[in-house]
Design a protein around this motif. Structure first.
Motif: not given
Length: 364
Positions: A85-98, A213-216
């Motif tokens: 979730e912190v790795e992708i914050k640079k894209y503008g928003f954060t996915l929730p934790r799994l 691509y990311k394994d969630w």
């Protein structure tokens, strides 16, 4: 001899004094070291309170995560934090934790049942029901690919980030294949109606395709048929949803106020949806054309994080090509199965329009 004794006593006193100075210096050094260590501990604990994990804070700094992404977590939660979730914050928003998305996924599946606009809707709930996977713990593998929403019209904004969410059910599939589940943007889950159980993709194809691509990870869900049938998810009652409803009703009044008779269905939608699907049935067809139109209402936003609602853009197109051979009776026959499969009570809006008279089909 007396002088020698006095000299020795003076020497011993000097040595003792020197030892005292050395001990004092050692104590001072130890005190300073302890003080500096405590200051360091205090700084780490402060960061830990903000992020739940010092290492998480370092990652947050490296990836430019806002304070909002890390505050409010307890230390124990921070230790369980996954990091994507912190790795992708640079894209503008954060996915929730799994573990958070696992709950969202269950709610989404129940929602697809409660909001299915037709009786035989191709959605993930019906897919699991057909696989006899309801009422039991079900393993789920999740992956995502970063995507970007393209420019559509003057009310829209180009380059908005989003994520394509893919799901795999190892216990239901002979080999590891992923199904496109939905998208996820700054407002949450969207595009759930695009789910198609017949279209699968391998992990290798996902890894080699466009986007990052990311394994969630893997989690377990439980979907109960009784809850799906009786315990309907709460409807979104936000002011934004109400405004979208008012704007859609305005379009209906302006576009379908002739002397014809129409049934207009707008399917339910999620807060993240930028498109509202629907259909229009021309209940008073004169022949010569297909009396069924598909509706696509574009919900427009401004800002990379969809901060500002910018109105709607209404689009409709015929479901087929017209022909002189289509009589009025043929047109009525075409409408009949469409009307019978609709579930107005599941729709966002469902109206019958006769001239300027508009009646809700949900109340009939």
């Amino acid at each position: 001899m007396s002088g020698d004794m006095e000299w020795l006593e003076s020497l011993n006193n000097a040595i003792e004094f020197g030892r005292g100075v050395i001990l004092m210096k050692q104590k001072i050094i130890i005190i300073l070291a302890v003080s500096l260590f405590c200051v360091s501990c205090g700084a780490e604990n402060t960061a830990g309170l903000q992020s739940g994990d010092v290492r998480g804070t370092n990652r947050a700094i490296e990836t430019d995560v806002s304070d909002a992404a890390v505050r409010g977590l307890t230390e124990e939660q921070g230790k369980k934090e996954h990091g994507y979730e912190v790795e992708i914050k640079k894209y503008g928003f954060t996915l929730p934790r799994l573990e958070t998305f696992q709950e969202e996924l269950e709610n989404l599946i129940y929602w697809t049942s409660a909001a299915a606009p037709t009786k035989e809707e191709n959605n993930i709930y019906n897919y699991l029901k057909g696989k006899k996977a309801l009422g039991k713990d079900l393993k789920v593998k999740l992956s995502y690919v970063r995507s970007e929403t393209g420019y559509f019209d003057e009310l829209d904004e180009e380059g908005r980030p989003s994520y394509l969410i893919y799901v795999c059910f190892p216990e239901l599939q002979e080999k590891e294949q992923y199904l496109w589940l939905c998208s996820y943007n700054a407002r949450g889950i969207c595009d759930a109606y695009e789910f198609d159980a017949g279209e699968t993709i391998s992990k290798k194809e996902l890894q080699e395709g466009e986007g990052e691509y990311k394994d969630w990870g893997e989690t377990t869900i439980y979907i109960g048929e009784e809850r799906a049938e009786n315990d309907k998810p709460d409807k979104d009652a936000s002011e934004l949803r109400n405004q979208i409803g008012r704007d859609c009703l305005r379009e209906i009044k302006e576009l379908y106020n002739d002397n014809g008779e129409y049934e207009i269905y707008l399917y339910d939608f999620l807060p993240g949806d930028e498109w509202i699907k629907g259909r229009i049935l021309n209940c008073d067809p004169k022949g010569g054309f297909i009396p069924v139109n598909w509706i696509s209402v574009h919900v427009c936003y401004k800002g990379k994080k969809m901060e500002k609602y910018n109105g709607i853009s209404w689009h409709s197109k015929p479901s087929g090509v017209g022909s002189d051979t289509i009589t009025s009776k043929d047109a009525h026959d075409i409408i009949k199965p469409y009307r019978e499969e609709m579930l107005p009570e599941h729709c966002f809006m469902a109206y019958r329009v006769r001239g300027k008279q508009i009646t809700s089909l949900k109340q009939e």
